[in-house]
Design an enzyme around this catalytic site. Structure first.
Site, PDB file in Angstrom:
ATOM      1  N   ARG A 211      61.103  41.960  33.445  1.00 16.14           N
ATOM      2  CA  ARG A 211      59.726  41.522  33.734  1.00 16.14           C
ATOM      3  C   ARG A 211      59.680  40.467  34.844  1.00 16.14           C
ATOM      4  NH1 ARG A 211      56.753  40.719  28.132  1.00 16.14           N
ATOM      5  NH2 ARG A 211      54.970  40.580  29.537  1.00 16.14           N
TER       6      ARG A 211
ATOM      7  N   SER B  46      46.403  35.879  34.524  1.00 13.39           N
ATOM      8  CA  SER B  46      47.562  35.723  33.637  1.00 13.39           C
ATOM      9  C   SER B  46      47.546  34.373  32.949  1.00 13.39           C
ATOM     10  CB  SER B  46      48.866  35.878  34.425  1.00 13.39           C
ATOM     11  OG  SER B  46      49.938  35.430  33.607  1.00 13.39           O
TER      12      SER B  46
ATOM     13  N   ASP C 258      46.201  43.537  25.979  1.00 12.02           N
ATOM     14  CA  ASP C 258      47.219  43.994  25.020  1.00 12.02           C
ATOM     15  C   ASP C 258      46.723  45.155  24.156  1.00 12.02           C
ATOM     16  OD1 ASP C 258      48.936  42.060  25.981  1.00 12.02           O
ATOM     17  OD2 ASP C 258      48.364  40.588  24.475  1.00 12.02           O
TER      18      ASP C 258
ATOM     19  N   ARG D   3      53.632  47.165  20.627  1.00 13.29           N
ATOM     20  CA  ARG D   3      52.234  47.627  20.647  1.00 13.29           C
ATOM     21  C   ARG D   3      52.153  49.148  20.759  1.00 13.29           C
ATOM     22  NH1 ARG D   3      49.687  42.971  19.751  1.00 13.29           N
ATOM     23  NH2 ARG D   3      50.377  41.198  20.958  1.00 13.29           N
TER      24      ARG D   3
HETATM   25  C1  S3P Z   1      49.807  36.030  26.642  1.00 10.18           C
HETATM   26  C2  S3P Z   1      49.249  36.412  27.817  1.00 10.18           C
HETATM   27  C3  S3P Z   1      49.154  37.818  28.263  1.00 10.18           C
HETATM   28  C4  S3P Z   1      49.417  38.779  27.127  1.00 10.18           C
HETATM   29  C5  S3P Z   1      50.595  38.385  26.289  1.00 10.18           C
HETATM   30  C6  S3P Z   1      50.367  37.001  25.701  1.00 10.18           C
HETATM   31  C7  S3P Z   1      49.849  34.598  26.306  1.00 10.18           C
HETATM   32  O1  S3P Z   1      50.104  38.028  29.286  1.00 10.18           O
HETATM   33  O2  S3P Z   1      49.603  40.092  27.626  1.00 10.18           O
HETATM   34  O3  S3P Z   1      50.787  39.299  25.241  1.00 10.18           O
HETATM   35  O4  S3P Z   1      50.076  34.240  25.136  1.00 10.18           O
HETATM   36  O5  S3P Z   1      49.641  33.778  27.222  1.00 10.18           O
HETATM   37  P1  S3P Z   1      49.787  37.694  30.828  1.00 10.18           P
HETATM   38  O6  S3P Z   1      49.540  36.247  30.926  1.00 10.18           O
HETATM   39  O7  S3P Z   1      51.011  38.106  31.576  1.00 10.18           O
HETATM   40  O8  S3P Z   1      48.599  38.537  31.141  1.00 10.18           O
END
Ligand code: S3P
Length: 420
Positions: A113, A158, A306, A379
């Site tokens: 990632r 994000s 998600d 998921r």
């Molecule tokens: C999250 C942010 C999201 C989400 C992840 C949890 C978090 O990711 O998809 O499951 O707790 O800040 P991104 O910030 O990469 O969108």
């Protein structure tokens, strides 16, 4: 199939990570109730222990004694983030501002990632990150430094990037401004504000004022809307019954799936809305109904990022087509969730098509038979697990145990609420 009864889903994953991280940065004891005990949250607990915080074994009600803004210790081992992107990215912000170096590692999925999204803005603040492979991914070493202020425009919505910067700003006492194309989940800014840090927010940006200090505060973790979503879907697709889902977070940055499900014709009701620890919480009730496909507005994507694999699975049983666009981020989640969802829908007999930033799914009533490859993605296991319950489905899932990342009791909760 009948889906009936009441389910209090486990604590919200995002809030659980932040309950540990932010309580660790406060001074003295904080009582944490209702935390999610899952592999991802355990990764954050483990990493904090490596940074010198005495995090007890997770339980439904425990006390964490914070070490203060500058109490984190240089680790003597690599920080093992497991499968958790939230752990890796948020803790990178803490280490960047803590003045020492730390090596971050993760499992095979997390090691694919992208980490450039945090490396760039943290470098702008004065820290540096060394990637140990050919890609800008884990393993990486974050070299902490004396940081400066930052004003950052995020390419994607994000919460992990935003939170990494806010936490770096908190520890270093610097000003942080983060702009996003659409507002991402806002749990970090809510928690910091609730603890006395000066945080200003509007639709486009969040700003942490310099010199922020946080007081210690107890945390009550509300139910996870992303976990409740699987059961809301199950109840909507059932033939009869009524499912009650009490204490679910209805934070506006998280409820996109429920709004979309309603838009598809589902019977979702919410009552008893209240504030729990600075987060809006409500009791939801879902009953079966006929669903129709939907053209999802791209600006809705961040508030249900998600839940998009689940939406695609629900769309497979709706009347007509569903189109998802503006969701390129799905390609860099625990798996490539565009490729994997479309391949798995086809594998069980659903007409679906992959787009660069989304997908098209054609709903129908034909039998769902086939083999689902989860790529270890929790998921995906749960989204296809919902379809696997429907009458006439014969769906085998390669790795049912990967639900432990966010919802260890998922399969037993499904069994408890369904009667066939
Ligand atoms: C999250 C942010 C999201 C989400 C992840 C949890 C978090 O990711 O998809 O499951 O707790 O800040 P991104 O910030 O990469 O969108």
């Amino acid at each position: 199939m009948r889906v009936d009864g009441e389910l209090r889903v486990p604590g919200d994953k995002s809030i659980s990570h932040r309950a540990l991280l932010i309580s660790a940065l406060g001074e003295g004891p904080a009582r944490i109730r209702g935390i999610l005990d899952s592999a991802d949250v355990r990764a954050t607990a483990r990493v904090l222990r490596s940074l010198g915080v005495a995090v007890p074994e997770l339980s439904d009600d425990f006390v964490l004694v914070g070490v203060g803004h500058d109490g984190l210790q240089e680790p003597t081992v690599a920080l093992d983030c497991g499968n958790s992107g939230t752990t890796a990215r948020l803790v990178a912000g803490l280490v960047a501002a803590s003045g020492f170096d730390a090596l971050f590692e993760g499992d095979a999925s997390l090691s694919r990632r992208p980490m450039r999204r945090i490396a760039e803005p943290l470098a702008r603040m004065g820290a540096s990150i060394t990637f140990h492979g050919e890609q800008e991914t884990l393993p990486m070493t974050v070299h902490g430094a004396v940081l400066g202020d930052v004003e950052w425009e995020s390419e994607t919505a994000s919460a992990q990037v935003k939170s990494a910067l806010l936490l770096a700003g908190l520890i270093s006492g610097r000003e942080v401004i983060v702009r996003e194309p659409v507002r991402s989940r806002d749990h970090t800014e809510r928690m910091l504000a609730a603890r006395g840090a000066e945080v200003w927010v509007n639709e486009q940006a969040v700003m942490l004022l310099p010199g922020a200090r946080i007081a210690q505060l107890d945390v009550d973790v509300p139910g996870d809307p992303s976990s409740a979503a699987f059961f809301a879907a199950l109840a909507a697709l059932a033939d009869e019954g009524e499912l009650r889902l009490p204490d679910v977070s209805v934070n506006l940055t998280r409820v996109g799936f429920y709004l979309t499900l309603k838009g598809m014709g589902a019977d979702v009701a919410s009552s008893n809305e209240r504030q729990v620890g600075g987060e809006p919480v409500a009791d939801l009730v879902v009953r079966p109904s006929r669903l129709v496909g939907i053209d999802l507005p791209p600006e809705q994507v961040p508030s249900m990022i998600d839940e998009l694999p689940l939406l695609a699975c629900v769309a497979a049983r709706a009347e007509g087509e569903t189109v998802i666009r503006g969701a390129g981020e799905l390609r860099v989640k625990e798996s490539d969730r565009i490729a994997a969802v479309v391949a798995n829908l086809r594998a069980i007999g659903v007409e679906a098509e992959e787009h660069s930033d989304g997908m098209r799914v054609v709903g129908g009533r034909g039998p769902l038979h086939g083999f689902v490859e989860t790529h270890g993605d929790h998921r995906l296991a749960m989204a296809f697990g919902v379809l696997a319950q429907l009458p006439g489905s014969e769906i085998a899932i390669d790795d049912r145990d990967c639900v432990a990342v966010s919802y260890p009791a998922f399969w037993s909760d499904v069994e408890r609420l369904i009667s066939r």
